[in-house]
Write an enzyme that holds these catalytic residues in place. Sequence first.
Site, mmCIF file in Angstrom:
data_model
loop_
_atom_site.group_PDB
_atom_site.id
_atom_site.type_symbol
_atom_site.label_atom_id
_atom_site.label_comp_id
_atom_site.label_asym_id
_atom_site.label_seq_id
_atom_site.Cartn_x
_atom_site.Cartn_y
_atom_site.Cartn_z
ATOM 1 N N ARG A 80 44.689 -26.660 -50.180
ATOM 2 C CA ARG A 80 44.911 -25.713 -51.257
ATOM 3 C C ARG A 80 44.716 -26.422 -52.594
ATOM 4 O O ARG A 80 45.087 -27.587 -52.763
ATOM 5 C CB ARG A 80 46.333 -25.116 -51.190
ATOM 6 C CG ARG A 80 46.528 -24.077 -50.094
ATOM 7 C CD ARG A 80 45.705 -22.816 -50.375
ATOM 8 N NE ARG A 80 45.910 -21.759 -49.396
ATOM 9 C CZ ARG A 80 45.211 -21.608 -48.284
ATOM 10 N NH1 ARG A 80 44.249 -22.482 -47.992
ATOM 11 N NH2 ARG A 80 45.451 -20.604 -47.473
ATOM 12 N N GLU A 117 40.649 -19.706 -58.115
ATOM 13 C CA GLU A 117 39.442 -19.328 -57.383
ATOM 14 C C GLU A 117 39.092 -17.869 -57.680
ATOM 15 O O GLU A 117 39.972 -17.013 -57.636
ATOM 16 C CB GLU A 117 39.651 -19.518 -55.873
ATOM 17 C CG GLU A 117 39.924 -20.967 -55.484
ATOM 18 C CD GLU A 117 40.154 -21.159 -53.979
ATOM 19 O OE1 GLU A 117 40.072 -20.153 -53.234
ATOM 20 O OE2 GLU A 117 40.416 -22.292 -53.561
ATOM 21 N N HIS A 157 35.585 -22.551 -50.890
ATOM 22 C CA HIS A 157 36.643 -22.262 -49.916
ATOM 23 C C HIS A 157 36.040 -21.820 -48.571
ATOM 24 O O HIS A 157 36.396 -20.774 -48.017
ATOM 25 C CB HIS A 157 37.594 -21.190 -50.452
ATOM 26 C CG HIS A 157 38.973 -21.256 -49.843
ATOM 27 N ND1 HIS A 157 40.105 -20.864 -50.516
ATOM 28 C CD2 HIS A 157 39.399 -21.666 -48.611
ATOM 29 C CE1 HIS A 157 41.163 -21.008 -49.739
ATOM 30 N NE2 HIS A 157 40.756 -21.500 -48.576
#
Length: 314
Positions: free
Chosen positions: A233, A262, A281
């Site tokens: 993360r 993000e 991601h």
Amino acid sequence: MILVTEWLASPGPELLAASGQAVRYEPTLWRDAPRLRELLPQAEALIVRNQTRVTASLLETAPRLRVVGRLGVGLDNIEVEALRARGIALVTASQANAIAVAEYVLAAMLHVARNLAAADASVRAGQWERTRLGGTELWGRTLGLVGVGEIGRRVARRAAAFGMTVLGYDPFVGPYDYAPTELGIAMLPLAEVLARADFVSIHVPLLPTTYHLFDAERLAQMRPQAVLINSARGGIVDEQALVEALSAGHLRYAVLDVTEQEPLPADSPLRASSAVLLTPHIAGLTAEAQERTSRLVVTEVLRLLAEGKTEAAP
């Protein structure tokens, strides 16, 4: 009704369609908060990915909700205590993407060691730089794992196959647990792992105790010219401190699949750094991992609904 607010890979839609349950699949619903709150009062199950914020406030609009399915493993977008307080079950895709993330970490290390993209660009530009682009080997290097759970252990097995030494830090792993005894991971204090590792890979959840775990002080403890890999993360790494450590030449490179915000903002200093590889991601987003995730979460949500009972979130 089963309400799905984000993209659901096959065979999830097919399993839902064959279940006989009423289903609303709107993969962009997470963008439309008023529409989401309009539909939630009819929902008995809610299936989300990582964009839908399942908060106590949102749950107040869902009196019939019995189960929430999370298409992944991170829970930073879900208020678990709020689910528990209402007796709502929580289903996650436990370990469904662990192989994908482990392979991403190996790919990241190989990218740094051999950098085939730079070699390809050089040849296409009419050059033939064999000496400059020979790269280095993973064999004999040291990998430090911060977090030695399912993903960390899978990374360790693959790193060992490349002839790497694997060190680990995890306060929840005992000296005779599987990781140190069966995989040969040397469990050490965090500072020692950072001081000795050529590559450091992060595998911990984002919690108040891990937010900016890698701040300026922690980054300074890393071995000079080490490489940082974060597929966990974004908030675990202080991005400004990382840019400064890279600019100063203390760290060699960073591979970031996750960032604190993000999508990555246009003005992020990470974008301007040539010592950072950025991916959107995707570490756990292989086709195979998405199939496993979809099947696991949908099947378990349907099972709980069919049984007519749910258990409170863990």
